[in-house]
Enzyme design. Sequence first.
Site, PDB file in Angstrom:
ATOM      1  N   ASP A   1       0.874  -1.159   0.000  1.00 16.93           N
ATOM      2  CA  ASP A   1       0.000   0.000   0.000  1.00 16.93           C
ATOM      3  C   ASP A   1       0.921   1.221   0.000  1.00 16.93           C
ATOM      4  O   ASP A   1       1.527   1.545   1.015  1.00 16.93           O
ATOM      5  CB  ASP A   1      -0.888  -0.037   1.255  1.00 16.93           C
ATOM      6  CG  ASP A   1      -1.739   1.216   1.399  1.00 16.93           C
ATOM      7  OD1 ASP A   1      -1.679   2.095   0.505  1.00 16.93           O
ATOM      8  OD2 ASP A   1      -2.464   1.318   2.405  1.00 16.93           O
TER       9      ASP A   1
ATOM     10  N   LYS B   1       2.786  11.310  -3.064  1.00 18.86           N
ATOM     11  CA  LYS B   1       1.779  10.659  -3.910  1.00 18.86           C
ATOM     12  C   LYS B   1       0.889  11.687  -4.617  1.00 18.86           C
ATOM     13  O   LYS B   1       0.401  11.451  -5.715  1.00 18.86           O
ATOM     14  CB  LYS B   1       0.936   9.747  -3.028  1.00 18.86           C
ATOM     15  CG  LYS B   1      -0.014   8.841  -3.776  1.00 18.86           C
ATOM     16  CD  LYS B   1      -0.607   7.848  -2.794  1.00 18.86           C
ATOM     17  CE  LYS B   1      -1.682   7.000  -3.409  1.00 18.86           C
ATOM     18  NZ  LYS B   1      -2.205   6.059  -2.394  1.00 18.86           N
TER      19      LYS B   1
ATOM     20  N   GLU C   1      -7.202   0.495  -4.523  1.00 23.50           N
ATOM     21  CA  GLU C   1      -7.184   0.388  -3.061  1.00 23.50           C
ATOM     22  C   GLU C   1      -8.505  -0.124  -2.479  1.00 23.50           C
ATOM     23  O   GLU C   1      -8.488  -1.041  -1.653  1.00 23.50           O
ATOM     24  CB  GLU C   1      -6.823   1.743  -2.439  1.00 23.50           C
ATOM     25  CG  GLU C   1      -5.348   2.079  -2.638  1.00 23.50           C
ATOM     26  CD  GLU C   1      -5.030   3.549  -2.434  1.00 23.50           C
ATOM     27  OE1 GLU C   1      -5.930   4.305  -2.002  1.00 23.50           O
ATOM     28  OE2 GLU C   1      -3.889   3.944  -2.704  1.00 23.50           O
TER      29      GLU C   1
ATOM     30  N   ASP D   1     -13.086   5.323   1.304  1.00 25.36           N
ATOM     31  CA  ASP D   1     -11.648   5.337   1.599  1.00 25.36           C
ATOM     32  C   ASP D   1     -11.141   6.770   1.622  1.00 25.36           C
ATOM     33  O   ASP D   1     -10.962   7.396   0.575  1.00 25.36           O
ATOM     34  CB  ASP D   1     -10.919   4.507   0.528  1.00 25.36           C
ATOM     35  CG  ASP D   1      -9.401   4.499   0.733  1.00 25.36           C
ATOM     36  OD1 ASP D   1      -8.894   5.239   1.599  1.00 25.36           O
ATOM     37  OD2 ASP D   1      -8.733   3.749   0.005  1.00 25.36           O
TER      38      ASP D   1
END
Lengths: 180, 624
Positions: free
Chosen positions: B25, B86, B183, B205
């Site tokens: 992850d 990210k 994800e 999420d």
Amino acid sequence: MLDFSRNHFDLFGLPAQFRLDAAALDAAYRRLQGEVHPDRHASGTDADRRLALQASARVNEAYQALREPITRAEYLLSLHGIDARDESDTQLPIDFLERQLERREQASDAVDAHDSPALRVVIDELRGEALELEDRLRACLDDRHAYAEARVPVRELRFLHKVGEDLRALEATLDETVPD
Amino acid sequence: MALFQISEPGESPLPHARKRAIGIDLGTTHSLVATVRNGTPVVLPDEQGRPLLPSIVHYADAGVRVGYPAMAHQADDPRNTIVSVKRFMGRGVADVGDPRRFPYRFVEGEGMLRMETRAGVRSPVEVSAEILRALRMRAEGALEGPIDGAVITVPAYFDDAQRQATKDAASLAGLPVLRLLNEPTAAALAYGLDNASEGVYAIYDLGGGTFDISILRLTKGVFEVLSTNGDSALGGDDFDHRVFCWILEHAGLPPLGPVDTRRLMIKAREAKEMLTGHDAAPIVTTLATGDSVNLTLAVETFTDITRTLVQKTLQPVRRALRDARLTIDDVKGVVLVGGATRMPQIRRAVGELFGQPPLVNLNPDEVVALGAAVQADKLVGNRASGDDWLLLDVIPLSLGLETMGGLTEKVVPRNSTIPIARTQEFTTFKDGQTAMAIHVVQGEREKVADCRSLARFELRGIPPMAAGAARIAVTFSVDADGLLSVTARERTTGVQAAVTVKPSYGLTDGEIARMLQDSFTHAADDMTARALAEAQVEADRVTAATEAALAQDADLLAGDEARAIEAALAAVRQARGGTDRAALAAAVERLNHATDAFAARRMDRNIARALAGRRVDSVLEGER
């Protein structure tokens, strides 16, 4: 090379007709993807993986085409040499077009008045007309095999689909502007 | 101290019988690596037993530091300490919003921004590769050998450029990528295996920097993503930033330098975390300017100043349901993922919207890595084929082309199941036109200017024809990772042009050369040994796959074909015993070539068997 010559119906082991056993299509789709999906071949040879990608894409394409009534009807016509999307042949009955024009006006009035229920009524009526068209297509394509004649109801169905998309987009903006 | 190895029942104790598969992850604020041990996914901790690796890279005079050692430098050296990288993956300077929010010196790079650091100009791909390399080392230590395959998760909402950047970072870190996995899908895998529940689920999420909502349907062994939506620039960091702004406003501070900005951002984050479980959080610090801050943030105030952020997550939820043609009532359960979902106002808002409390029994920080490990274990071939499930994913954003007047023509609509290939025909605009510019875009808007530009290429050598006479077929192919390649072909002449969408930001030759140079200076990595090890892993994979294929379907081969494959196989085995990497790679290439036609026949046979309603295994059982 992979045998891509099967038509979409053969690929799923279904009869080439407009009536559809949706559960049988879903089951066959999952069985096929269970064999050909790239995840099943992640540890295979390069050729395995390339073919899995092609085959899986092909199965997805066929599934998309058969799942929806419009694309299924168009595909069925194409198997009989008829291009339902031929741009030189786009005529639709006047009363049909007038009805849709009226619907668009009703929808735009409903949006101006922030009247979600009224818009819903228009969308439901549209869906009712689409279902009637599908009945007509079943009779036309499966019972009478009148493929050339089916061009007009198929075009009408596609037209309704476009109107429906626009109306749903209006509904979405209406829902999002009205506070919950 | 020597440890005894105990193998699972039915599992070989041989070191190489079980492959080393990991799930990663790669998160905005922290990253994790997990693997499957004794049938259960577990997170691999670092030597101090900490499961999380802060996604922070510090470029120090002495070299690169990743994780906790880098974290310490957030306050004293913010410009060289890259956090939340990210957010910058596949993004230009214009995409990041107000650059004053960040302590970095951004430079415009080709398609993607770069950052000036002490170690030189660095791209987000390189910074991410440092994080992935640290996780690779951790996993190789724990699993005692090189990794055979990794599954790396990305937000479902990531576009092609962001996915490609992630895959590039993995390659740079020396990780063999089996698959990029969304994800939320990974989260559902982690939950689905434990609970084996059927029905429609929503995965909410909220990570550090991205928000995703996915609507999934779970039916007998099939995970189907029905729709995804979200916001690739909304996350827990924004909540920190709201608190940061609140501090600035209430402490009456002068303009701050990067060190103080970073210090207050950390204070803001600590206050946010404290307000999960407390009614108020003190914010006390003294800045480098001599100004002191002494405030108390009440949970009600926190809820108020972040209300619009919470609301911003609910809109995509409604859109995702609408795309899936479902209503709130169809949703059987809601799974919360991401550390930010610990905030009470989020849990409350989600519970109210869905009319049921969300599922929280797995650690929201770990659930994605655990699901990725499960998928990696399966893809690498560690699982028996009997206990199978299939994961059908969709593409999050429409792909299309620019047509006349700056408008977009959609070729692959969003939420199409992948892999997919779609062909659309276009024609020339002018008499005698011999070239056509093809501009590939991704997004939902009508105007090209509002979509993300992925690639531009030209189809040349079209013979001069009257306007509208040429038939140019443009084919979009999207693979299971959601990565796009485009080919264009003029049908009457067969003139062809192709591009794998290494979008506008593709690495320049100079950058690649420098990166290779850098990796040579990584003392721990012996590049030659590593390259040979990688070729050997690949050779073993292809050998095993070919042997399995021969065992199952040898009857599809004519005598001379079988002999050719056996000969190629023997050559690979022989080269595998040596140390010549190039010779081994060439032998593997010849074996791949020799099995081309065989693979096609096997695929056809599998399709026929699937149609007959039986899995290959059961067919073979019956024949025995």
